[in-house]
Design a protein around this motif. Structure first.
Motif, mmCIF file in Angstrom:
data_model
loop_
_atom_site.group_PDB
_atom_site.id
_atom_site.type_symbol
_atom_site.label_atom_id
_atom_site.label_comp_id
_atom_site.label_asym_id
_atom_site.label_seq_id
_atom_site.Cartn_x
_atom_site.Cartn_y
_atom_site.Cartn_z
ATOM 1 N N LEU A 145 -12.211 20.993 -19.714
ATOM 2 C CA LEU A 145 -12.907 21.636 -20.822
ATOM 3 C C LEU A 145 -12.581 23.123 -20.822
ATOM 4 N N GLU A 146 -12.064 23.602 -21.937
ATOM 5 C CA GLU A 146 -11.675 25.008 -22.049
ATOM 6 C C GLU A 146 -12.401 25.608 -23.242
ATOM 7 N N LYS A 147 -12.996 26.757 -23.036
ATOM 8 C CA LYS A 147 -13.809 27.305 -24.120
ATOM 9 C C LYS A 147 -12.962 27.912 -25.230
ATOM 10 N N GLY A 196 4.323 36.487 -15.003
ATOM 11 C CA GLY A 196 3.694 36.504 -13.689
ATOM 12 C C GLY A 196 4.738 36.476 -12.601
ATOM 13 N N ASN A 197 4.587 37.335 -11.626
ATOM 14 C CA ASN A 197 5.493 37.298 -10.481
ATOM 15 C C ASN A 197 5.193 36.048 -9.669
ATOM 16 N N VAL A 198 6.224 35.482 -9.112
ATOM 17 C CA VAL A 198 6.050 34.263 -8.321
ATOM 18 C C VAL A 198 6.633 34.492 -6.928
ATOM 19 N N TRP A 256 -4.436 38.069 -20.313
ATOM 20 C CA TRP A 256 -3.222 38.299 -21.069
ATOM 21 C C TRP A 256 -2.219 39.054 -20.215
ATOM 22 N N HIS A 257 -1.072 38.524 -20.009
ATOM 23 C CA HIS A 257 0.007 39.357 -19.492
ATOM 24 C C HIS A 257 1.336 38.675 -19.712
ATOM 25 N N ALA A 258 2.357 39.505 -19.671
ATOM 26 C CA ALA A 258 3.656 39.078 -20.169
ATOM 27 C C ALA A 258 4.336 38.072 -19.257
ATOM 28 N N SER A 316 -10.944 32.818 -8.534
ATOM 29 C CA SER A 316 -10.773 34.111 -7.865
ATOM 30 C C SER A 316 -9.327 34.319 -7.413
ATOM 31 N N PHE A 317 -8.424 33.972 -8.284
ATOM 32 C CA PHE A 317 -7.007 34.154 -7.969
ATOM 33 C C PHE A 317 -6.545 35.543 -8.397
ATOM 34 N N THR A 318 -6.016 36.285 -7.447
ATOM 35 C CA THR A 318 -5.381 37.551 -7.811
ATOM 36 C C THR A 318 -3.914 37.312 -8.142
ATOM 37 N N PHE A 319 -3.381 36.201 -7.642
ATOM 38 C CA PHE A 319 -2.006 35.805 -7.961
ATOM 39 C C PHE A 319 -2.004 34.355 -8.433
ATOM 40 N N GLY A 320 -2.771 34.118 -9.477
ATOM 41 C CA GLY A 320 -2.968 32.741 -9.929
ATOM 42 C C GLY A 320 -1.729 32.110 -10.519
ATOM 43 N N ILE A 321 -0.833 32.930 -11.046
ATOM 44 C CA ILE A 321 0.400 32.363 -11.597
ATOM 45 C C ILE A 321 1.261 31.872 -10.431
ATOM 46 N N ALA A 322 1.353 32.719 -9.414
ATOM 47 C CA ALA A 322 2.166 32.368 -8.250
ATOM 48 C C ALA A 322 1.564 31.207 -7.466
ATOM 49 N N GLN A 323 0.239 31.132 -7.449
ATOM 50 C CA GLN A 323 -0.397 30.143 -6.573
ATOM 51 C C GLN A 323 -0.909 28.912 -7.308
HETATM 52 C C1 LIG Z 1 -2.297 42.714 -15.836
HETATM 53 C C2 LIG Z 1 -2.251 41.521 -14.959
HETATM 54 C C3 LIG Z 1 -1.076 41.167 -14.330
HETATM 55 C C4 LIG Z 1 -1.027 40.065 -13.513
HETATM 56 N N1 LIG Z 1 0.162 39.732 -12.910
HETATM 57 C C5 LIG Z 1 0.241 38.621 -12.153
HETATM 58 C C6 LIG Z 1 1.470 38.230 -11.560
HETATM 59 O O1 LIG Z 1 2.473 38.900 -11.711
HETATM 60 N N2 LIG Z 1 1.509 37.102 -10.823
HETATM 61 C C7 LIG Z 1 0.420 36.338 -10.625
HETATM 62 O O2 LIG Z 1 0.519 35.336 -9.943
HETATM 63 N N3 LIG Z 1 -0.771 36.685 -11.160
HETATM 64 C C8 LIG Z 1 -0.885 37.800 -11.908
HETATM 65 N N4 LIG Z 1 -2.094 38.161 -12.462
HETATM 66 C C9 LIG Z 1 -3.280 37.352 -12.142
HETATM 67 C C10 LIG Z 1 -3.310 36.068 -12.924
HETATM 68 O O3 LIG Z 1 -3.269 36.367 -14.281
HETATM 69 C C11 LIG Z 1 -4.575 35.291 -12.607
HETATM 70 O O4 LIG Z 1 -4.700 35.123 -11.223
HETATM 71 C C12 LIG Z 1 -4.546 33.909 -13.252
HETATM 72 O O5 LIG Z 1 -4.357 33.998 -14.629
HETATM 73 C C13 LIG Z 1 -5.820 33.179 -12.968
HETATM 74 O O6 LIG Z 1 -5.723 31.877 -13.484
HETATM 75 P P1 LIG Z 1 -6.978 30.932 -13.494
HETATM 76 O O7 LIG Z 1 -6.555 29.631 -14.027
HETATM 77 O O8 LIG Z 1 -7.628 30.962 -12.178
HETATM 78 O O9 LIG Z 1 -8.032 31.668 -14.453
HETATM 79 P P2 LIG Z 1 -7.966 32.012 -16.000
HETATM 80 O O10 LIG Z 1 -6.596 32.121 -16.467
HETATM 81 O O11 LIG Z 1 -8.876 33.169 -16.193
HETATM 82 O O12 LIG Z 1 -8.595 30.726 -16.657
HETATM 83 C C14 LIG Z 1 -9.969 30.438 -16.593
HETATM 84 C C15 LIG Z 1 -10.341 29.717 -17.851
HETATM 85 O O13 LIG Z 1 -11.697 29.307 -17.783
HETATM 86 C C16 LIG Z 1 -12.194 29.341 -19.109
HETATM 87 N N5 LIG Z 1 -13.651 29.320 -19.048
HETATM 88 C C17 LIG Z 1 -14.478 30.259 -18.548
HETATM 89 N N6 LIG Z 1 -15.759 29.884 -18.690
HETATM 90 C C18 LIG Z 1 -15.744 28.674 -19.284
HETATM 91 C C19 LIG Z 1 -16.755 27.769 -19.670
HETATM 92 N N7 LIG Z 1 -18.053 28.038 -19.500
HETATM 93 N N8 LIG Z 1 -16.381 26.619 -20.258
HETATM 94 C C20 LIG Z 1 -15.066 26.309 -20.451
HETATM 95 N N9 LIG Z 1 -14.073 27.151 -20.109
HETATM 96 C C21 LIG Z 1 -14.405 28.303 -19.507
HETATM 97 C C22 LIG Z 1 -11.628 30.631 -19.666
HETATM 98 O O14 LIG Z 1 -11.647 30.653 -21.052
HETATM 99 C C23 LIG Z 1 -10.236 30.594 -19.094
HETATM 100 O O15 LIG Z 1 -9.309 30.046 -19.975
HETATM 101 C C24 LIG Z 1 -2.185 39.283 -13.297
HETATM 102 C C25 LIG Z 1 -3.381 39.632 -13.924
HETATM 103 C C26 LIG Z 1 -3.421 40.744 -14.741
HETATM 104 C C27 LIG Z 1 -4.707 41.113 -15.405
#
Ligand SMILES: Cc1cc2nc3c(=O)[nH]c(=O)nc-3n(C[C@H](O)[C@H](O)[C@H](O)COP(=O)(O)OP(=O)(O)OC[C@H]3O[C@@H](n4cnc5c(N)ncnc54)[C@H](O)[C@@H]3O)c2cc1C
Length: 815
Positions: free
Chosen positions: A37-39, A52-54, A48-50, A359-366
């Motif tokens: 389920l995605e909101k 992701g480093n891997v 948003w970013h262009a 809580s991913f700081t590198f969620g694209i990579a991981q």
């Molecule tokens: C400027 C910038 C640069 C970055 N560069 C890199 C990089 O180079 N390499 C890298 O690995 N990472 C990078 N990151 C980090 C990376 O973007 C994140 O770690 C990653 O996107 C997290 O993915 P996620 O799936 O955990 O969360 P998200 O992408 O935040 O997805 C969570 C989803 O949950 C949904 N959601 C929230 N609440 C609800 C709800 N109640 N019901 C339904 N849906 C809900 C949201 O809408 C969202 O779509 C960067 C981040 C930033 C800001």
């Protein structure tokens, strides 16, 4: 259009990379009855970013494993799911400004080699071969990773979603989860479109995870320990020189990380993209005056380039073409940080049938690896590789908002910092204090944090250098070394006392408690009045955990375990707990003093102890020491004659004073570690982990395959015993240089990597460097000569007899 589902096996909340990857892995494994389920719209979730480093590089073995898996998976994902993606494998270089940084690279390259990655160290000149625009005159060297790259996060999410759907997974977009309920063991997930009844729920809500976490609070959940930081990078306009080079060579320049200065610099089209992790970083939405908006998806924070100025100037000096182009666009987006900057992947603390992947700081990579790990947790309740480093249960109740904020700022500002073995990070300290904390510090205690509890690592003397700077070394020697030696010698020759606050402590009682435990551990229970080590295998016979089991009565036990294992081990005991049994956590009510050394019996006698001091090793008894009621356990992790005093917090100060007054010398955790290595005693999540089976771990004497009770992993262990183990636990004596073997150093035999260390350090009683580790079974015979790679140096290491290095017959502790 298909009807909104009313039931599912698993509901995943959040459709970023991690949520879609989890759905993808579940569906591919045949669990197609799962709904995400995605909101919002699916892109790369809400950040948003262009691109992701891997990277592959990571200081943690588990994280590196996850990243390596992602990188390999992404290489074929486009083809696998028929969704072409921009994934550029450009390779990367990391720069080293110091000898210590080169040593760190050596260590990670060693870990990488073990995982099949080819990272190589380079001289400054070689760096220029990889990156022609680089200034290298002031560098020590660097590291080349041929498999690093960057990927389009939105395309990656779409590809995972397509793969998941094709395999039968279901995705509902524009469907925010608004609440949760429980009906028996089922979850009811509430949305505007309707309710879904399911078995498992997964919080993959990215930086909204804390908010989604609140929905789990009525069902035992805790406040999710995380903070949202702002992370910025800017893109330059086109750089003609770079464009010309790319045209000529047909390639992009490799990704560059100046880890000492703290930024990454990547080619984006024909410009550059600079992303610093600045010391003067900023958290958002951390005060009541600045609440997190209901929805921030696809939005950015205002530009804040001032914060980056210093980094921009440094990068322009390093890669001068950067200064030749104007700033095209700045991206300042939210990025979630757990206190240590590692993600939360695994069981949700305190909540049955709920998991977390956020809580991913590198969620694209991981993300790729995280989806695999989460799907394993959900489907099997255990993972292929040990994932403790990212397990949500590693943070317990001390991780409150202040702690999370202080740590997030510290971790972000030191994103690429080296983690030296004698260094303690200063932020977020003093969360849990021993009843004698002030006294320990007054005696020179140099404190370390253990699951939030402050304990002395070593005791400094007047004039010792106790600065943070002194700890910035991989070397064994430092101001602490002579003090640790003195502490160990006091324990060896006389008697020492260690204030061990925060031992995790559970009581289990009720009719059938003994039988319940017999079905959990691989060995036998102690008789009433005695204690033993109990090993809890997982279903594959691997080492899930170890606890000291004290038996007070037929069905009355106290279980004691590592501070960091508190929530993990409570879960282990609580899982399938039959009605009628009582399991309670007493960690914060009692504390422990370890009193050990050949003169410890004399010490107790001198304190008018009312106890049977002749009672044998591993006996337990209630007692009075210096007139104070307590509990004595005859055991010593240091491997000398000794007792643990267990007492209510209120009684600890008087007991500590009495023991000190009777001549015990205070010792710290470093001394204890040195002594336990000499005894071959294993430490949890180093030597003891689910990466190894009980038999591989050399714990056969704790496995009773002939006992009538079934226990997890019994069949697997029976099978392994028949087949023969592939690896064996060994103790090695190492001809080490300045540093001892850290965790996960490669063991070599000739040109082959044949194993890895699980811990290492200096044994002060035997005056030698020790490593514990796992080695190919055919090389485990005593006397076998191997080499251990310590920060790039191969040092001779000889396999020892399967017995303690100190006091092999255990005569001292039985005295
Ligand atoms: C400027 C910038 C640069 C970055 N560069 C890199 C990089 O180079 N390499 C890298 O690995 N990472 C990078 N990151 C980090 C990376 O973007 C994140 O770690 C990653 O996107 C997290 O993915 P996620 O799936 O955990 O969360 P998200 O992408 O935040 O997805 C969570 C989803 O949950 C949904 N959601 C929230 N609440 C609800 C709800 N109640 N019901 C339904 N849906 C809900 C949201 O809408 C969202 O779509 C960067 C981040 C930033 C800001």
């Amino acid at each position: 259009m298909a009807e909104f589902p009313s039931t599912a096996r698993v509901v995943i909340i959040g459709g970023g990379v991690v949520g879609t990857s989890t759905l993808y892995h579940l569906a591919k494994a045949g669990w197609s009855d799962c709904v995400l389920l995605e909101k919002n719209e699916l892109t790369a979730g809400s950040t948003w970013h262009a691109a992701g480093n891997v990277p592959n590089f990571a200081g943690s073995w588990a994280v590196m494993n996850m990243q390596r898996y992602s990188a390999a998976m992404y290489r074929t994902l486009g083809q696998d799911v028929d969704y072409p993606m921009n994934y550029h494998v450009t390779g990367s270089i990391r720069l080293a400004h110091s000898k210590e940084r080169m040593q760190e690279f050596e260590r990670v390259a060693g870990m990488g080699r073990y995982q099949g990655l080819e990272m190589t160290l380079c001289s400054p000149e070689e760096l220029r071969d990889y990156h022609p625009f680089l200034e290298t005159h002031d560098l020590e060297g660097g590291m080349w990773d041929p498999l690093d790259g960057d990927i389009d996060p939105a395309q990656l999410t779409q590809a995972l979603a397509k793969g998941a759907r094709d395999a039968g997974g279901r995705i509902e977009r524009f469907c925010p989860v608004e609440g949760l309920d429980r009906d028996g063991d089922d979850w009811i997930v509430k949305t505007e479109k309707g309710e879904i009844r399911c078995e498992y729920v997964v919080n993959c809500a990215g930086y909204y995870a804390q908010r989604v976490g609140e929905m789990f609070r009525p069902f035992g959940g805790r406040r999710v320990p995380m903070v949202v930081m702002s992370h910025q990078y800017f893109l330059t306009e086109e750089i003609p020189e770079l464009a010309a080079w790319t045209k000529e060579t047909g390639r992009k320049v490799p990704l560059l990380r100046d880890v000492d200065t703290s930024y990454y610099l990547r080619q984006d089209k024909n410009g550059l993209n600079l992303g610093p992790y600045e010391r003067n970083c900023k958290a958002h939405w951390v005060t009541p005056e600045d609440p997190m908006p209901q929805d921030f998806s696809f939005q950015l924070y205002p530009d804040d380039l001032e914060r980056l100025e210093w980094y921009i100037e440094d990068a322009m000096a390093r890669v001068p073409v950067l200064g030749t182009a104007g700033v095209g666009r700045n991206i300042n987006g939210p990025i979630p940080y757990a206190p240590d900057g590692l993600p939360m992947v695994g069981p949700m603390p305190g909540v049955k049938n709920a998991f977390e992947g956020h809580s991913f700081t590198f969620g694209i990579a991981q993300g790729g690896g995280a989806g695999k790990v989460l799907s394993e947790w959900i489907m099997h309740g255990e993972t292929e590789d040990d994932m403790w480093a990212v397990d949500p249960r590693r943070y317990t109740d001390y991780a409150d908002h202040d702690y999370c904020l202080a740590k997030a700022l510290e971790t972000y500002g030191h994103e690429y910092a080296m983690h030296f073995p004698h260094h303690e990070w200063p932020a977020g300290r003093d969360k849990k204090l021993s009843p004698v904390d002030a006294k320990v510090r007054a005696m020179g205690g140099q404190m370390g944090s253990y699951n939030g509890w402050e304990r002395a690592n070593w005791f400094a003397a007047e004039g010792d250098d106790t600065s943070e700077e002194a700890t910035q070394t991989w070397d064994r020697n430092g101001p602490w070394q002579a003090r640790i030696k003195g502490e160990v010698e006091a324990v060896r020759d006389a008697v020492g006392v260690l204030d061990l606050a925060g031992f995790s402590r559970f009581n289990l009682s009720g009719p059938g408690a003994a039988e319940y435990l017999r079905g959990k551990i691989s060995g036998a229970l102690p008789k009433p009045g005695r204690m033993t080590l109990g090993y809890f295998p997982d279903s594959r016979g691997r080492i899930l955990t170890e606890m000291s089991i004290m038996r007070h009565d037929e069905d009355h036990f106290t279980l004691i375990t590592a501070a960091t294992a508190e929530w993990h081990d409570f879960d282990v005991l609580n899982k399938d707990l039959p009605g009628g049994l009582s399991l309670t956590n007493h960690t914060t009510e009692f504390s422990t003093l370890i009193v050990t050394g050949p003169k410890s019996r004399d010490l107790f006698q001198g304190l008018d102890t009312q106890a049977d001091l002749a009672a044998s090793w591993l006996s337990i008894q209630t007692a009075t020491v210096a007139g104070i009621g307590c509990f004595l356990a005859r055991v010593s992790f240091a491997g000398e004659l000794g007792w643990e005093i267990h007492a209510a917090n209120a009684d600890i100060p008087a007991l500590f004073d009495a023991v000190l007054g009777a001549g015990a010398k205070p010792f710290g955790m470093y001394a204890l570690n040195s002594m336990r290595l000499e005894k071959g005693y294993r430490a949890w999540k180093g030597d003891l982990s689910t990466d190894y089976s009980m038999l591989e771990g050399g714990l056969e004497r704790f496995v009773k395959l002939d006992k009538p009770q079934d226990f997890p992993g019994k069949a697997a262990l029976q099978n392994e015993k028949q087949q023969g183990v592939k690896k064996r636990f060994v103790t090695l004596l190492v001809e080490a240089g300045d540093a001892d073997a850290p965790y996960m150093s490669c063991l070599w035999h000739g040109d082959a990597v044949v194993g890895e260390t699980t811990s290492g350090g200096w044994g002060h009683r035997i005056n030698a460097s020790i490593a514990l580790g796992m080695v190919r079974a055919d090389l485990a015979a005593p006397g076998t000569e191997l080499e251990v790679e310590i920060y790039g140096q191969r040092c001779k290491a000889v396999v020892q007899e399967d017995q303690p290095l100190w006091d092999p017959a255990n005569e001292r502790l039985r005295a």
